[in-house]
Design an enzyme around this catalytic site. Structure first.
Site, short mmCIF file in Angstrom:
data_model
loop_
_atom_site.label_atom_id
_atom_site.label_comp_id
_atom_site.label_asym_id
_atom_site.label_seq_id
_atom_site.Cartn_x
_atom_site.Cartn_y
_atom_site.Cartn_z
N THR A 1 0.84 -1.19 0.00
CA THR A 1 0.00 0.00 0.00
C THR A 1 0.88 1.25 0.00
O THR A 1 2.04 1.22 0.39
CB THR A 1 -0.92 0.03 1.24
N TYR B 1 0.50 12.23 13.61
CA TYR B 1 1.20 11.22 12.81
C TYR B 1 1.89 10.21 13.73
O TYR B 1 1.68 9.01 13.62
CB TYR B 1 2.21 11.91 11.90
N ILE C 1 9.23 5.35 -0.67
CA ILE C 1 9.68 4.09 -0.07
C ILE C 1 8.88 2.92 -0.62
O ILE C 1 9.42 1.85 -0.89
CB ILE C 1 9.58 4.17 1.46
#
Length: 244
Positions: free
Chosen positions: A3, A156, A11
């Site tokens: 995903t 985050y 990445i």
């Protein structure tokens, strides 16, 4: 299945290329509206370029645009992957919501969105993988990419911390499937988001004197997905060059 593969420099794309070179077929997801609202913007033609690179490495591949804020998205993703490539053996999660804000300036909407994408979607993807997994015991893999950055990046980091716990729970709860589950912290990898100040700070704090690359993370994920990586399970792995 990987995903969060939306840009060729990301990445996720680096992991996809490495796994394709190791003989894996690759399904990957992306969500263009996320990149469009980030400072780096979307990359026109990225999906096609990534697909070509994977095919050149011998992989059968399919790309799926999916909004992981939709709780029904994981089931639809797995349906499409199974129709086009067969059952999923390894699930590598590189998706994220990442908007810089701290304790005092994070909005409720942003906080909820971070946990929706980084924690809830991870849980739903892992759950779908566990429900459908039908490959040989010992071959299944779950890998999530995490972060410990919280100062000035609170929602985050907090939601990634929740993601860690969900991933590590899978190492125990899906043990009957012979499936491993690990979280990888790649540290700061400059994929276009770093300012010069951030870059200099990271360089000063890394004993090896360089920044991480997508290839650094990809090599570790490749090993974890290999038969040789089977004994590493239920771990939070730091792959950050010794960043202090």
């Amino acid at each position: 299945m990987i995903t969060g593969v939306g840009r060729t420099v990301g990445i996720g794309a680096g992991i996809a290329r490495r796994l394709a070179a190791s003989g894996w077929d690759i399904a990957f997801t992306h969500w263009t509206p996320y990149d469009e609202r980030m400072s780096w913007g979307s990359e026109p033609g990225a999906t096609e370029a990534i697909t070509r690179t994977l095919v050149e490495r011998g992989a059968a591949t399919t790309a799926i645009e999916a909004d992981l804020a939709d709780p029904d998205a994981p089931a639809r993703i797995f349906d499409e992957v199974e129709q086009k490539l067969g059952g999923v053996t390894a699930l590598v999660m590189c998706h994220c919501e990442s908007v810089d804000s701290g304790l005092l300036d994070t909005t409720v909407e942003s906080f909820d969105r971070h946990f929706t994408i980084n924690a809830r979607a991870t849980w739903l993807l892992i759950r779908e993988h566990g429900r459908r997994f039908a490959a040989a015991p010992g071959t299944g893999r779950i890998i999530s990419l995490t972060s410990d950055h919280t100062v000035g990046n609170m929602p985050y980091g907090a939601s990634k911390g929740a993601m860690d716990r969900i991933t590590l729970a899978a190492a125990r709860e899906l043990a009957h499937l012979g499936m491993t589950a690990n979280a990888v912290n790649p540290g700061p990898v400059d994929t276009g988001w770093m300012s010069e100040e951030v870059r200099a700070t990271c360089l000063r704090g890394t004993p090896l004197g360089r920044l991480g690359t997508p290839q650094d993370t990809a090599h570790l994920v490749d090993f974890l997905c290999s038969p040789e990586g089977q004994w590493i399970n239920g771990q939070l792995l730091m792959s950050n060059g010794g960043l202090g």
